[in-house]
Design an enzyme around this catalytic site. Sequence first.
Site, mmCIF file in Angstrom:
data_model
loop_
_atom_site.group_PDB
_atom_site.id
_atom_site.type_symbol
_atom_site.label_atom_id
_atom_site.label_comp_id
_atom_site.label_asym_id
_atom_site.label_seq_id
_atom_site.Cartn_x
_atom_site.Cartn_y
_atom_site.Cartn_z
ATOM 1 C CE LYS A 114 35.396 -44.071 -17.505
ATOM 2 N NZ LYS A 114 36.466 -43.717 -18.453
ATOM 3 C CE LYS A 194 28.914 -33.166 -16.190
ATOM 4 N NZ LYS A 194 30.214 -33.458 -15.612
ATOM 5 C CE LYS A 197 27.800 -38.953 -28.761
ATOM 6 N NZ LYS A 197 28.827 -39.112 -29.798
#
Length: 330
Positions: A114, A194, A197
């Site tokens: 991240k 996978k 969104k």
Amino acid sequence: MASKPVVLSGIQPTGTLHIGNYFGAVKNYVALQDQYECFYSIVDYHAITVEHDPQELRRNTIAMAMDLLACGLDPKKCVLFVQSQVPEHTELAWILSAVTSYGDLQRMTQFKEKGEMQEFVSCGLFTYPVLQAADILIYKASKVPVGEDQLQHIELARRIARRFNSRFGEMFPEPEALLTEAPRVMSPADPTRKMSKSLGPKHYIALTEPEKSIREKIKTAVTDVGPRPEGEKSPGVANLFLLLKLTAPREIYEQFEADYAKGTLKYEPLKRTVAEYLIKTLEPIRARRAQLNESEVREILHEGATRARAVARKTLEEARERIGVGKLIA
Ligand code: TRP
């Protein structure tokens, strides 16, 4: 009173849920309500560790609660609440940060991944797993339903519990991940990834997606992408079969499997059938979602936070006492 084991899970308020979240996690949350004492937290304080829009966070938090209730989380069977409404979590996180190894935090792969995506890497993103440990330990939860990607964070929560216990006396049970075989639903537009969104609207099917759009996304789902080893389905075809297995009666699923084995399978009827049963499966969720109103949901969350706080306050008091900051003034 024989008490049931405590389960806690946290879910980020990412906006509306999609079918990957539903089949991969939320369906399991619903099942667990009957066996355990469950706490489900919408973790808004985790969401602020990367850049975010305040308006959107507010909207997403309520939308997430509505989606979870629509999926079948039942406030009579579980405690559903918003993390920031139980401020004891953040206070315990500070205490736990004192028994968290800096080196351990540096090894967290989610932080590295991240962090690379951010222009500004916050300290909150770094200590995110400490807050996650507090989410779990404050209810003395022993089971944590999560996906594979969270195993490292759960292991860290165990280490934190262990270090606290050994320094200040046995207090926290070491939580365990509850890894139920969670189906991994892939993106219809890129079945090697996978469902998510963040990949864009073509890559996920929302729980509340209009029928027409579900049909369209399934119809245009990528199937064959070049040669495959003998007898192995391409990722796109495998994904359609997975959705069929999750939604259709067994005979129907087996019929398509038999056709596939014989080499007579046609994608058009397969896709039509997948869309049909997916729509049927989502129908009750859609109906419940439409019936919920915002003020009712706020009420449920308020009640949830009240119940969660009653437990959280006790644990926090105990922890403060142990480390020598509790009850200073008689
Ligand atoms: N980190 C988890 C995720 O990204 C969310 C989370 C926060 C969580 N607190 C938790 C999960 C406590 C389980 C238990 O999915």
